[in-house]
Design a protein around this motif. Sequence first.
Motif, short mmCIF file in Angstrom:
data_model
loop_
_atom_site.label_atom_id
_atom_site.label_comp_id
_atom_site.label_asym_id
_atom_site.label_seq_id
_atom_site.Cartn_x
_atom_site.Cartn_y
_atom_site.Cartn_z
N TYR A 1 0.87 -1.18 0.00
CA TYR A 1 0.00 0.00 0.00
C TYR A 1 0.90 1.23 0.00
O TYR A 1 1.82 1.32 0.81
CB TYR A 1 -0.88 -0.03 1.26
N HIS A 2 0.64 2.15 -0.91
CA HIS A 2 1.59 3.25 -1.08
C HIS A 2 1.02 4.61 -0.73
O HIS A 2 1.68 5.63 -0.84
CB HIS A 2 2.12 3.25 -2.52
N LYS A 3 -0.24 4.63 -0.32
CA LYS A 3 -0.87 5.92 0.02
C LYS A 3 -0.69 6.20 1.51
O LYS A 3 -0.23 5.35 2.26
CB LYS A 3 -2.35 5.86 -0.39
N PRO A 4 -1.06 7.40 1.95
CA PRO A 4 -0.86 7.73 3.37
C PRO A 4 -1.59 6.74 4.30
O PRO A 4 -2.67 6.24 3.97
CB PRO A 4 -1.46 9.13 3.50
N ILE A 5 -0.96 6.49 5.43
CA ILE A 5 -1.51 5.54 6.39
C ILE A 5 -1.65 6.21 7.76
O ILE A 5 -1.06 7.25 8.04
CB ILE A 5 -0.59 4.30 6.56
N ASP A 6 -2.47 5.58 8.60
CA ASP A 6 -2.52 5.93 10.02
C ASP A 6 -1.81 4.80 10.75
O ASP A 6 -1.97 3.63 10.40
CB ASP A 6 -3.97 6.01 10.52
N ARG A 7 -1.01 5.16 11.74
CA ARG A 7 -0.29 4.14 12.54
C ARG A 7 -0.76 4.24 13.97
O ARG A 7 -0.61 5.28 14.60
CB ARG A 7 1.22 4.40 12.51
N LEU A 8 -1.32 3.17 14.49
CA LEU A 8 -1.66 3.10 15.91
C LEU A 8 -0.58 2.25 16.55
O LEU A 8 -0.47 1.05 16.26
CB LEU A 8 -3.04 2.45 16.12
N MET A 9 0.25 2.89 17.33
CA MET A 9 1.44 2.21 17.83
C MET A 9 1.34 2.10 19.34
O MET A 9 1.00 3.07 20.01
CB MET A 9 2.64 3.06 17.44
N SER A 10 1.61 0.92 19.85
CA SER A 10 1.59 0.81 21.31
C SER A 10 2.67 -0.15 21.76
O SER A 10 3.19 -0.95 20.99
CB SER A 10 0.23 0.32 21.80
N MET A 11 2.98 -0.03 23.00
CA MET A 11 4.00 -0.86 23.62
C MET A 11 3.43 -1.31 24.95
O MET A 11 3.00 -0.47 25.76
CB MET A 11 5.23 0.04 23.85
N GLU A 12 3.37 -2.61 25.15
CA GLU A 12 2.92 -3.13 26.43
C GLU A 12 4.10 -3.78 27.12
O GLU A 12 4.97 -4.34 26.45
CB GLU A 12 1.85 -4.21 26.24
N PHE A 13 4.09 -3.79 28.42
CA PHE A 13 5.13 -4.49 29.16
C PHE A 13 4.45 -5.35 30.22
O PHE A 13 3.78 -4.84 31.10
CB PHE A 13 6.11 -3.50 29.80
N TYR A 14 4.59 -6.67 30.04
CA TYR A 14 4.15 -7.62 31.06
C TYR A 14 5.37 -7.87 31.93
O TYR A 14 6.28 -8.61 31.52
CB TYR A 14 3.70 -8.93 30.42
N LEU A 15 5.41 -7.23 33.08
CA LEU A 15 6.58 -7.34 33.93
C LEU A 15 6.78 -8.78 34.37
O LEU A 15 5.81 -9.49 34.58
CB LEU A 15 6.42 -6.44 35.17
N PRO A 16 8.02 -9.18 34.57
CA PRO A 16 9.26 -8.42 34.39
C PRO A 16 10.01 -8.79 33.13
O PRO A 16 11.18 -8.46 32.99
CB PRO A 16 10.06 -8.89 35.61
N CYS A 17 9.35 -9.46 32.17
CA CYS A 17 10.13 -10.04 31.06
C CYS A 17 9.65 -9.67 29.66
O CYS A 17 10.46 -9.46 28.79
CB CYS A 17 10.14 -11.57 31.22
N LEU A 18 8.34 -9.63 29.44
CA LEU A 18 7.87 -9.58 28.04
C LEU A 18 7.31 -8.22 27.63
O LEU A 18 6.34 -7.73 28.21
CB LEU A 18 6.78 -10.65 27.84
N HIS A 19 7.94 -7.64 26.62
CA HIS A 19 7.42 -6.40 26.02
C HIS A 19 6.72 -6.79 24.72
O HIS A 19 7.21 -7.64 23.98
CB HIS A 19 8.55 -5.44 25.67
N LEU A 20 5.60 -6.13 24.47
CA LEU A 20 4.83 -6.45 23.29
C LEU A 20 4.54 -5.15 22.53
O LEU A 20 3.76 -4.32 22.98
CB LEU A 20 3.52 -7.11 23.74
N ALA A 21 5.24 -5.00 21.41
CA ALA A 21 5.01 -3.81 20.58
C ALA A 21 3.90 -4.14 19.60
O ALA A 21 3.83 -5.26 19.10
CB ALA A 21 6.27 -3.46 19.83
N GLU A 22 3.05 -3.18 19.31
CA GLU A 22 2.01 -3.41 18.32
C GLU A 22 1.94 -2.23 17.38
O GLU A 22 2.04 -1.09 17.81
CB GLU A 22 0.65 -3.59 19.00
#
Lengths: 323, 351
Positions: B217-238
Amino acid sequence: MSITWMTLKVVRKDVEAENVVSLELADPTGKELPTFTAGAHVDVEIRPGLIRQYSLYGDPEERRRYRIAVLRTETSRGGSVTVHQSLRQGDTVRVSVPRNHFPLNEGDHPSILLAGGIGITPLYGMARALHRQGAEFQLHYCARSEARCAFLGALQDADYRDRVRFYLTGQSPDYRLDLDGVMSQAAANAHFYVCGPARFIDQVLETGHRHGIDEERLHREFFAPPEPAADADPDGAFEIRLQRSGQTLAVPADKTIAQVLKDHGVEVELSCEQGVCGTCLTTLLEGQADHRDFFQTEAEQAANEQIALCCSRARSPLLVLDL
Amino acid sequence: MYPYAEGLWAARNQWYVAGWSDEVTREPMERWLLNEPVVFYRKEDGNIVALHGRCPHRQFPLAKGRVVGDRLECGYHGFTFDQSGACTRIPTQEAIPASCRIDAYPVVERWNWFWIWMGDPEKADESLIPDHDIVKLTDPDWLPVKAATHLLKARHQLMHENLCDLSHLTFLHPGIIGVDAVADTGFDVSGEGMWYRDARAMYNQEPTGFFSDILGYHKPIDRLMSMEFYLPCLHLAEEVFLAHDKKDGEPGRELGTYKVHHAVTPATDHETHYFVAYSRNFATDDDNVTNIINGAFAAVLQQDVDAVEALEEMLRKSGDGGFKDFLAKGDVTSVKVRRSMEALIRAELPQ
């Protein structure tokens, strides 16, 4: 599974009152949900990046449903409008496990529940819990009109309806809640629970203090950033008193507490000046802060024991600092 | 220990990702976790055993021994241990004192990695491990991919804080996933205790070449970006990618979503295991998309590794005590996480 977030499905959406909808949330596979007690709330991610807290008003014994009620506020930052307009039956939302910052106090004493508008939600659950326990309680419910009274019918038909009083503030003053009366007639060991708009909570707390009711018996819940108190200058000026030196200083609307202290030669340690790092947290001896820092947890802010001098302001005319 | 208060490093009564499932075989394998050598092997039934990796006899690394049936035999003098850590054989004598034993650790395999509990085994509740369906590693509609494995020459805290402040994308990863808007967009932080999330939404963005290639896809996009952290080990970027075909604030058509799973596990005081996976819900049968993402992520992750190792080196040379770092708005999540991690560690200290 005890992680903090669950994905739940909106299995029912109903209009409860003017501008109030109720949602029933359930696990998509029908699993039992984590338990909660009266007064608990959940965080709901309405859409990515938009998270709001709602009290659970349902029956804790109903293990497969959470029930929340949402008031539409046009001044909101988008949460309630999205719930009212966009969230449909069948949609999934992420919901945190319930937390309870507003639990019923255990022990044998009467409870007096004071609801302002949508503040009925946790108190409705509490009334049912108290009734089930056979405990002595009263529910005083203030709303602008009958049409805006969520759960009106359910409360009027409830087994404990004789313990519920409605006050419709849009009507004549005769229908207003007489807080002084309620508090002066209450048993000396009664506990008070208040939920509603910040102004309503303030009024109850202030009346309670006037009646000499100690903090342990005054329980409150608020989620939204507190509105300025009626007697505080909106977003504006207030005074601070430095307990150790006895100085009283005026904090104008365009200056922070830290700036005023610096202007008067009072040394305070600062670092980020954004409410992030916690360096300038100072013991608050009296007064209600309008907490604007990110360092303290919700519970710490509600405890109102420390204030970030770089960014927080006042919801009462005077703050007394341990400086 | 910087950036935590003095003497605080990592919590033991927690689940940590210890590695990839296919690393554990019938041959013993050593991995340092929370300052201890741990030896892993599979029993005949395929289940994983995790034992303290140092023979109590002469401190020989047990990973240099061999698996006999379900037991582990030391490669030095033949002391043998069962899956509970009890010694079952001492070649020069018949009596086996009860004190001749090593610790055994609870292990749980989930998806393609395995988790270990290094603390009090009585407290090892499997339900504390983040749900792998919800994080989209075992959801059949998503394609999970193993992305990278690193042993960082840096303390674990530095990688956590790298992942807690996404404004670094703009400066450390320009061009691939970082654009000016990431650092310039405000974010909401939520959560408390064992889970945090920060989220930002960027509208009407020209897609980077990488995004165009994977989304087609080459047209403008919207980005919904988030970062979760399940302490103390797992980070989940979306990252949720939407076609920018509605006005700002209204979600457009979803083009695709990926989630990046960053498992960060303390090895020793100054070394950290970093296991990264990702999953996506678009083009799941297109190997070319997988290859493009693998290439881009390898480059991005190397930039992160280099950055946190540079931080560790700076701290090593200049000393990591006696200063307080300057914190900014972007550090809201890091500061909250520091407080929670410190509280977890403090709760385990002797009263």
